[in-house]
Every structure is written in C-alpha cells, then in structure tokens.
Design an enzyme around this catalytic site. Structure first.
Site, PDB file in Angstrom:
ATOM      1  CG  ASP A 178       5.703   3.630   1.018  1.00 31.31           C
ATOM      2  OD1 ASP A 178       5.983   4.318   2.032  1.00 31.31           O
ATOM      3  OD2 ASP A 178       4.550   3.482   0.588  1.00 31.31           O
ATOM      4  CE1 TYR A 212      -3.626   2.573   0.514  1.00 29.53           C
ATOM      5  CE2 TYR A 212      -2.426   3.287   2.464  1.00 29.53           C
ATOM      6  CZ  TYR A 212      -3.424   3.481   1.535  1.00 29.53           C
ATOM      7  OH  TYR A 212      -4.232   4.598   1.623  1.00 29.53           O
ATOM      8  CE  LYS A 214       0.795   4.725   8.486  1.00 26.03           C
ATOM      9  NZ  LYS A 214       0.915   4.065   7.224  1.00 26.03           N
TER      10      LYS A 214
HETATM   11  C1  LIG Z   1       0.247   4.527   5.819  1.00 20.92           C
HETATM   12  C2  LIG Z   1       1.018   4.297   4.596  1.00 20.92           C
HETATM   13  C3  LIG Z   1       0.949   5.168   3.498  1.00 20.92           C
HETATM   14  C4  LIG Z   1      -0.041   6.291   3.417  1.00 20.92           C
HETATM   15  O1  LIG Z   1       0.190   7.264   4.362  1.00 20.92           O
HETATM   16  P1  LIG Z   1      -1.020   8.304   4.704  1.00 20.92           P
HETATM   17  O2  LIG Z   1      -0.392   9.270   5.632  1.00 20.92           O
HETATM   18  O3  LIG Z   1      -2.103   7.462   5.311  1.00 20.92           O
HETATM   19  O4  LIG Z   1      -1.444   8.907   3.421  1.00 20.92           O
HETATM   20  C5  LIG Z   1       1.812   4.954   2.433  1.00 20.92           C
HETATM   21  N1  LIG Z   1       2.680   3.929   2.439  1.00 20.92           N
HETATM   22  C6  LIG Z   1       2.769   3.067   3.473  1.00 20.92           C
HETATM   23  C7  LIG Z   1       3.770   1.974   3.436  1.00 20.92           C
HETATM   24  C8  LIG Z   1       1.924   3.211   4.571  1.00 20.92           C
HETATM   25  O5  LIG Z   1       1.989   2.323   5.567  1.00 20.92           O
END
Ligand SMILES: *Cc1c(COP(=O)(O)O)cnc(C)c1O
Length: 451
Positions: free
Chosen positions: A259, A151, A287
């Site tokens: 990511d 994701y 995060k």
């Molecule tokens: C949470 C997450 C996102 C998206 O971040 P948001 O602040 O919710 O837009 C993208 N990549 C990874 C790996 C994530 O865990």
C-alpha cells in the site's frame, strides 16, 4: 515569516466550525481533521500558495501537512493549475476513455518498474479494497493479513487495528492486546463477519509472520502492508522484514500488496519498493497520483490484474474513475517533480532538518524526551521515548499529551501539521532551511531546552 503571526485570533474559524458541527458529524468530513486528539478547534482555511496556508482569519502558516501528502510541490503550483484549467475547459468528465488517463498510467509505469497493468479509482480506500478483491480472485482464497497500526482506508474488512484516525479513536487496550492474529473490528458498524478473514500481526515481527505462514500459509490470499508505515507516526521496516514477507508470500502463492498510497512517488520515484529493494505483486497508489484531486490506482502483475473485469471476473467500477481533471493534475505534478529534480531537493531539505534536530535537540534526544526519524520527505517526532518505536504498541506508549502541547506551540509559531501524534510531517519542494529551523526551535522551546 514574521507576518505568520499578524493575528492569533480565530474568530471566523470558530464561527464556521460552530455551524459545521451542526451539519457534519464532529464538524468535519474526515475524522483526522477534527483536532480531537490535540484539543482545540480546527482552523478553517481559505487558500494556499507554495508552502503557505492562509486561514479564513487571515493567519498564515507554513504547511507541513500538504493535505496529508498529495501536495509534494506545494499549493497551486502554476504548472498544475494550468493543466487543470486547460482540462476544465475541455471536459470535467467523460465516463469514457480519455487520453489523459493513458498518459498518466504510462508515466506511472515508467516510474514503477514491475507494474504491468493498472486501474484508476477515486480514493485510496477504493484502491486497497479493489486490490484485495483482485488478489482473492486470483488465488481463490479468502484470508488476508494486515499489520497493526497500518491504515489502508476505511473498507469494512480493513478496519482492524488500523492506524491514522483509527489509532486515535480505538481504545488503548486494543493496541496492547497484540497476541491473537484474529481481532475484533476497531470501528462500530463493522460486523464481526466482515473481519473474520482478516488476520493481524505486529509490524516488523518476522517470527510472528513465519509462524502464521507455517500454520495457515495455503489459505492466505494476500498480505497488505505499508512497506514504510506512515499512519502510526513513521515506522521504518527493519532489515529483513519486507524480504521475509516477499519470500513467504512467494513460497505460499499469496499476493503481496504494497500500500503505497502515501509512500508512492514520495519516498523515491519507484516508491518504497524501490527505496527498500523489494518488489510486490500489487501496488496501491493515491494522494500524489491525483496531484490534489481525487484519484488513486491499483495495479501490478498481469497475472493478478487479468482477473479484474471485464478481462476477468472480479468486478470493480467507478463513474469518475480516471477523471480527466485529476489525471491532468497528477500528470502535471509528476512532470514538475521530474523537471525540477524534486527528490534531490527534498533529500537536501531533509538533511538540513536532520542536522538542525541534532544541533538543537541533542540533549532532549539523549535524555529520552523525544526521538526523531526521517526518510526522504517524511519526518516524525515521537515524544517521551528515547528509542524509535518499531510497531504500533510502542507508538501508543509515546507521550501524546506532550505532542498536543508541541502541536499548539507549532500553530502559535505559524506552523501547520496534521493534528495527531499518529501522523507524519511532510516536506514539500517549497520548504527551506528557515522553515525547518522554526519547526525544530519550537520543539526545543517546549521541551524547555535553551536554544
Ligand atoms: C491515505 C491512505 C489510504 C486511504 O486513502 P483515501 O484516499 O483517504 O481513501 C490508504 N492507505 C494509505 C497507506 C494511506 O496513507
């Protein structure tokens, strides 16, 4: 811990959710909060402290969700609250440079070797979107590669075979049709054209990766990957997967993007890049970097980042980017982690969890009722399988109804987790052996094993 069960009523939560459903789609402001995949109705919270979450009904829970990752030092850490309060009295936002953004950026650079230039944005979604734009600008190519079950936020062109909330939403035929690299969007409202340049491959599949690069390597702008996939449960990279990815992208002039929105500052100081010994060209963070306030970042080599406006021609902007309040929270969180030896503490708690799982779930593990994986402060139980899943297809084969049953038992026992079998559990520096014990005992009880 006994007081976590003082009341099992959820009257007030139910009332608020009923009103919320009239105004928010599904009653929530992000689909993963909706309890759609585990059944029942969301709990509405009023406050948190350390590892404790208190609902509007007055029920207390030991929290293993940590707002999906940011709260690695727990709720309302005094240093974080102090830093945010101090900043709030000075200014909430400038829309102009501040010292706070520079201090956090320099701290990130210190923790993440190889990150030469970076930019702050306000969400992980923005970070991945912008990193890919920079990669396309730098290479002059359009195609990008992502992996099934990873994701990367909700930008149109990344909503293809995505993990997290999408994993629960999308029908399973999508998950099982793993052959064609080019796929349909997994969300309504995304035009086919938006994903025409998004190629998807199964995670951990070195042969598929080699075949794709052999055929189309010179057209690929970037590969984006969660180096340790944590939005389809927890799936570790097999030995050689990230190394092959690094070698192929380098050989074909493609940009490798890790990511690390979830793994950054959690799996190690230098994130998954450090933990697995592979350095990408670009990173995305989120995060933890905002310490619980909206902040995210992308960055990496100067060679790619010099294409970002106003230095280069790839436009990217944000009214609240580098927001001083979020910068203060992020900086304070990393500061607490540094001062308190957070990584050592988290690893020690993780080891306690491992040994409790071995001791209490031994029979269930060998009988194939459950499998368990942990890396640093991430942990995950997969039900109905003895082998740990290595890709999204295998994750979707797990027993999700059984996860739902365990989930509600956790809630009854005063433990809060992300409400989906496609999510991971997070340890914070506030958790202790007793919390892990309770977590494992609940699983053992539901699986019908004598303790
Ligand atoms: C949470 C997450 C996102 C998206 O971040 P948001 O602040 O919710 O837009 C993208 N990549 C990874 C790996 C994530 O865990």
């Amino acid at each position: 811990m006994t007081d976590s069960k003082t009341s099992s009523t959820q009257t007030r939560s139910s009332e608020l959710m009923e009103r919320s459903r009239r105004i928010f789609p599904g009653g929530v402001n992000s689909p993963v909060r909706s309890f759609a995949s585990v059944g029942g109705s969301p709990i509405v919270f009023s406050h948190g402290e350390g590892k404790w979450l208190t609902s509007v009904d007055g029920n207390r829970y030991v929290d293993f969700c940590g707002s999906w990752g940011p709260l690695i030092v727990g709720y309302s850490h005094p240093d974080v609250v102090e830093a945010v309060t101090r900043q709030a009295k000075r200014a909430l936002t400038f829309g102009a440079p501040s010292e706070e953004e520079l201090l956090l950026a320099e701290k990130i650079q210190e923790w993440v070797p190889g990150l030469e230039m970076m930019r702050f944005v306000s969400s992980g979604t923005e970070a991945t979107m912008s990193a890919l734009r920079a990669a396309r600008a730098a290479t002059g190519r359009d195609k990008i590669v992502k992996f099934e079950g990873c994701y990367h936020g909700h930008a149109d062109f990344l909503l293809v075979k995505a993990g997290s909330g999408l994993a629960t939403l999308s029908d399973s035929s999508d998950a099982k049709n793993a052959t064609a690299p080019r796929s349909a969007p997994s969300s309504a409202g995304v035009p086919a054209g938006a994903v025409a340049d998004t190629l998807t491959l199964p995670f951990n599949d070195v042969a598929a990766l080699e075949a794709l690069f052999a055929a189309q390597g010179k057209e690929i702008a970037a590969v984006i990957v969660e180096p340790m996939a944590a939005n389809m449960g927890l799936v570790l990279p097999r030995s050689g997967f990230l190394e092959t990815l690094r070698a192929l992208t380098r050989a074909h002039g493609s940009v490798l993007i890790f990511d690390e929105v979830m793994t950054g500052f959690r799996v190690a100081r230098g994130g998954a890049a450090e933990a697995f010994g592979v350095t990408p060209d670009l990173w995305t963070f989120g995060k933890i970097v905002g310490g619980g306030l909206p902040a995210a970042a992308y960055g990496g080599t100067k060679d790619v980042m010099r294409h970002v406006a106003p230095l280069g021609k790839a436009y990217q902007a944000g009214t609240l980017s580098g927001n001083p309040l979020a910068m203060a929270a992020g900086l304070a969180t990393l500061g607490v982690m540094e001062r308190t030896g957070a990584f050592e503490k988290l690893e020690a708690t993780g080891r306690e969890l491992d040994s409790l799982v071995r001791a209490r779930l031994g029979k269930a593990l060998s009988a194939g009722h459950v499998s368990y994986v942990r890396k640093a402060s991430f942990f995950c139980f997969f039900f109905g399988t003895s082998a740990l899943p290595a890709n999204f297809q295998q994750v979707s084969g797990c027993d999700m109804p059984l996860f739902g049953k365990v989930y509600h038992a956790w809630l009854n026992d005063g433990l809060y987790m992300g409400p989906s079998g496609y999510e991971v559990g997070f340890l914070s520096t506030c958790h202790e052996r007793a919390d892990c014990e309770q977590l494992v005992n609940t699983v053992a009880r539901v699986l019908g094993q004598s303790l």
